[in-house]
Design a protein around this motif. Structure first.
Motif, PDB file in Angstrom:
ATOM      1  N   VAL A 136      17.283 -61.348  43.473  1.00  0.00           N
ATOM      2  CA  VAL A 136      16.113 -60.881  42.730  1.00  0.00           C
ATOM      3  C   VAL A 136      16.526 -60.473  41.323  1.00  0.00           C
ATOM      4  O   VAL A 136      15.864 -60.804  40.332  1.00  0.00           O
ATOM      5  CB  VAL A 136      15.438 -59.713  43.462  1.00  0.00           C
ATOM      6  CG1 VAL A 136      14.299 -59.144  42.621  1.00  0.00           C
ATOM      7  CG2 VAL A 136      14.903 -60.155  44.820  1.00  0.00           C
ATOM      8  N   GLU A 158       4.897 -74.351  48.230  1.00  0.00           N
ATOM      9  CA  GLU A 158       5.849 -73.385  48.783  1.00  0.00           C
ATOM     10  C   GLU A 158       5.947 -72.148  47.909  1.00  0.00           C
ATOM     11  O   GLU A 158       5.952 -71.011  48.413  1.00  0.00           O
ATOM     12  CB  GLU A 158       7.228 -74.031  48.916  1.00  0.00           C
ATOM     13  CG  GLU A 158       8.292 -73.098  49.486  1.00  0.00           C
ATOM     14  CD  GLU A 158       9.671 -73.736  49.518  1.00  0.00           C
ATOM     15  OE1 GLU A 158      10.642 -72.995  49.807  1.00  0.00           O
ATOM     16  OE2 GLU A 158       9.795 -74.945  49.262  1.00  0.00           O
ATOM     17  N   ILE A 159       5.990 -72.342  46.593  1.00  0.00           N
ATOM     18  CA  ILE A 159       6.081 -71.204  45.676  1.00  0.00           C
ATOM     19  C   ILE A 159       4.821 -70.353  45.762  1.00  0.00           C
ATOM     20  O   ILE A 159       4.877 -69.120  45.794  1.00  0.00           O
ATOM     21  CB  ILE A 159       6.318 -71.697  44.236  1.00  0.00           C
ATOM     22  CG1 ILE A 159       7.650 -72.433  44.141  1.00  0.00           C
ATOM     23  CG2 ILE A 159       6.315 -70.517  43.264  1.00  0.00           C
ATOM     24  CD1 ILE A 159       7.874 -73.131  42.812  1.00  0.00           C
ATOM     25  N   THR A 204       4.869 -68.312  49.018  1.00  0.00           N
ATOM     26  CA  THR A 204       5.806 -67.183  48.956  1.00  0.00           C
ATOM     27  C   THR A 204       5.278 -66.082  48.058  1.00  0.00           C
ATOM     28  O   THR A 204       5.335 -64.896  48.401  1.00  0.00           O
ATOM     29  CB  THR A 204       7.180 -67.671  48.454  1.00  0.00           C
ATOM     30  OG1 THR A 204       7.664 -68.701  49.312  1.00  0.00           O
ATOM     31  CG2 THR A 204       8.182 -66.528  48.436  1.00  0.00           C
ATOM     32  N   ALA A 205       4.750 -66.460  46.889  1.00  0.00           N
ATOM     33  CA  ALA A 205       4.233 -65.474  45.940  1.00  0.00           C
ATOM     34  C   ALA A 205       3.043 -64.705  46.494  1.00  0.00           C
ATOM     35  O   ALA A 205       2.776 -63.567  46.075  1.00  0.00           O
ATOM     36  CB  ALA A 205       3.838 -66.161  44.634  1.00  0.00           C
ATOM     37  N   SER A 248       5.531 -62.514  40.758  1.00  0.00           N
ATOM     38  CA  SER A 248       6.180 -63.019  41.967  1.00  0.00           C
ATOM     39  C   SER A 248       6.305 -64.527  41.909  1.00  0.00           C
ATOM     40  O   SER A 248       7.347 -65.098  42.248  1.00  0.00           O
ATOM     41  CB  SER A 248       5.391 -62.597  43.213  1.00  0.00           C
ATOM     42  OG  SER A 248       5.366 -61.187  43.346  1.00  0.00           O
ATOM     43  N   VAL A 285       9.917 -66.628  41.937  1.00  0.00           N
ATOM     44  CA  VAL A 285      10.219 -67.638  42.955  1.00  0.00           C
ATOM     45  C   VAL A 285      10.474 -68.985  42.273  1.00  0.00           C
ATOM     46  O   VAL A 285      11.345 -69.760  42.699  1.00  0.00           O
ATOM     47  CB  VAL A 285       9.084 -67.753  43.987  1.00  0.00           C
ATOM     48  CG1 VAL A 285       9.399 -68.848  45.013  1.00  0.00           C
ATOM     49  CG2 VAL A 285       8.878 -66.432  44.709  1.00  0.00           C
ATOM     50  N   GLU A 339      13.975 -69.099  41.223  1.00  0.00           N
ATOM     51  CA  GLU A 339      14.829 -69.333  42.396  1.00  0.00           C
ATOM     52  C   GLU A 339      14.899 -70.823  42.736  1.00  0.00           C
ATOM     53  O   GLU A 339      15.937 -71.331  43.155  1.00  0.00           O
ATOM     54  CB  GLU A 339      14.296 -68.558  43.596  1.00  0.00           C
ATOM     55  CG  GLU A 339      15.077 -68.782  44.884  1.00  0.00           C
ATOM     56  CD  GLU A 339      14.339 -68.273  46.118  1.00  0.00           C
ATOM     57  OE1 GLU A 339      14.435 -68.927  47.165  1.00  0.00           O
ATOM     58  OE2 GLU A 339      13.655 -67.237  46.006  1.00  0.00           O
ATOM     59  N   LYS A 340      13.785 -71.528  42.524  1.00  0.00           N
ATOM     60  CA  LYS A 340      13.708 -72.947  42.871  1.00  0.00           C
ATOM     61  C   LYS A 340      14.161 -73.858  41.730  1.00  0.00           C
ATOM     62  O   LYS A 340      14.013 -75.079  41.808  1.00  0.00           O
ATOM     63  CB  LYS A 340      12.279 -73.308  43.276  1.00  0.00           C
ATOM     64  CG  LYS A 340      11.742 -72.507  44.454  1.00  0.00           C
ATOM     65  CD  LYS A 340      12.572 -72.722  45.719  1.00  0.00           C
ATOM     66  CE  LYS A 340      11.965 -71.970  46.898  1.00  0.00           C
ATOM     67  NZ  LYS A 340      12.775 -72.149  48.138  1.00  0.00           N
TER      68      LYS A 340
END
Length: 223
Positions: free
Chosen positions: A4, A29-30, A33-34, A153, A157, A160-161
């Protein structure tokens, strides 16, 4: 895996993207997750309109046509910045704008150059995906904060991707055009756009580093 802390440190406003499509499955997917972002009372007061492919090309062409007759926009439904912005906020805003234009070699008195750079917002800086975040008009300030947490958020994410983003309140000045193109219901209010894609790391504009205040300027410790 990206921590994070690493994602927060890496997230920035990217204003030049590679010509590389973001897979639809990754986008979903993002978003999924968010959606775990904090939400008081679990209201989840956010809506997201994702524009890609032919729809994105059509939107950009439509906005360009509108800009030809309304280069300063259509007004806004909310104040993007306070009307009488005091210090230190005014100086912070001026500095980041000045730093970006200096990086791009745009002189202070070059109004045309500055407007041209500003206009790039409305092509999503050539990102392959554009997102619009809207909120129900019945929602109050508290729920607007939750919308912001959802957007943050999403952006983290995305980092991250391996993706990059640019949150664009600038889209608010064309809320009528965007609302018509997306066929937004009257109950929804446009807040912000966001460019999403893969960063062009060779682009000069992406070298911009914004300053952040020392914690002594914003944190008070009560012991």
């Amino acid at each position: 895996m990206t921590s994070v802390s690493d994602a927060i440190a890496a997230r920035k406003s990217v204003r030049a993207f590679l010509d590389r499509e973001v897979p639809s499955a990754l986008l979903q997917e993002i978003l999924s997750t968010a959606s775990r972002a904090p939400s008081g009372g679990n209201l989840q007061p956010w809506f997201v309109h994702v524009v890609t492919g032919d729809a994105l090309s059509d939107l950009k062409a439509h906005v360009q046509a509108v800009m030809a007759t309304s280069p300063l926009g259509e007004g806004t439904e909310y104040d993007i910045y306070p009307q009488d912005m005091k210090e230190p906020y005014r100086s912070r805003q001026r500095k980041v704008a000045g730093d970006m234009y200096a990086l791009l070699g745009i002189e202070r008195g070059d109004s045309f150059g500055r407007m041209a750079q500003m206009a790039r917002n409305f092509s999503f800086f050539d990102a392959p995906a554009g997102l619009f975040f809207t909120i129900d008009r019945d929602m109050a300030q508290n729920q607007w904060a939750h919308l912001g947490m959802f957007m943050q958020s999403f952006a983290l994410v995305a980092v991250e991707k391996g993706l990059a983003t640019c949150m664009q309140e600038a889209w608010a000045i064309y809320y009528k055009t965007v609302g018509g193109f997306l066929d937004l219901p009257e109950t929804q209010m446009l807040y912000c756009g966001m460019a999403l894609g893969y960063e062009d790391e060779s682009a000069t504009v992406n070298r911009l580093e914004t300053e952040r205040a020392d914690i002594a300027e914003f944190a008070v410790f009560h012991r």
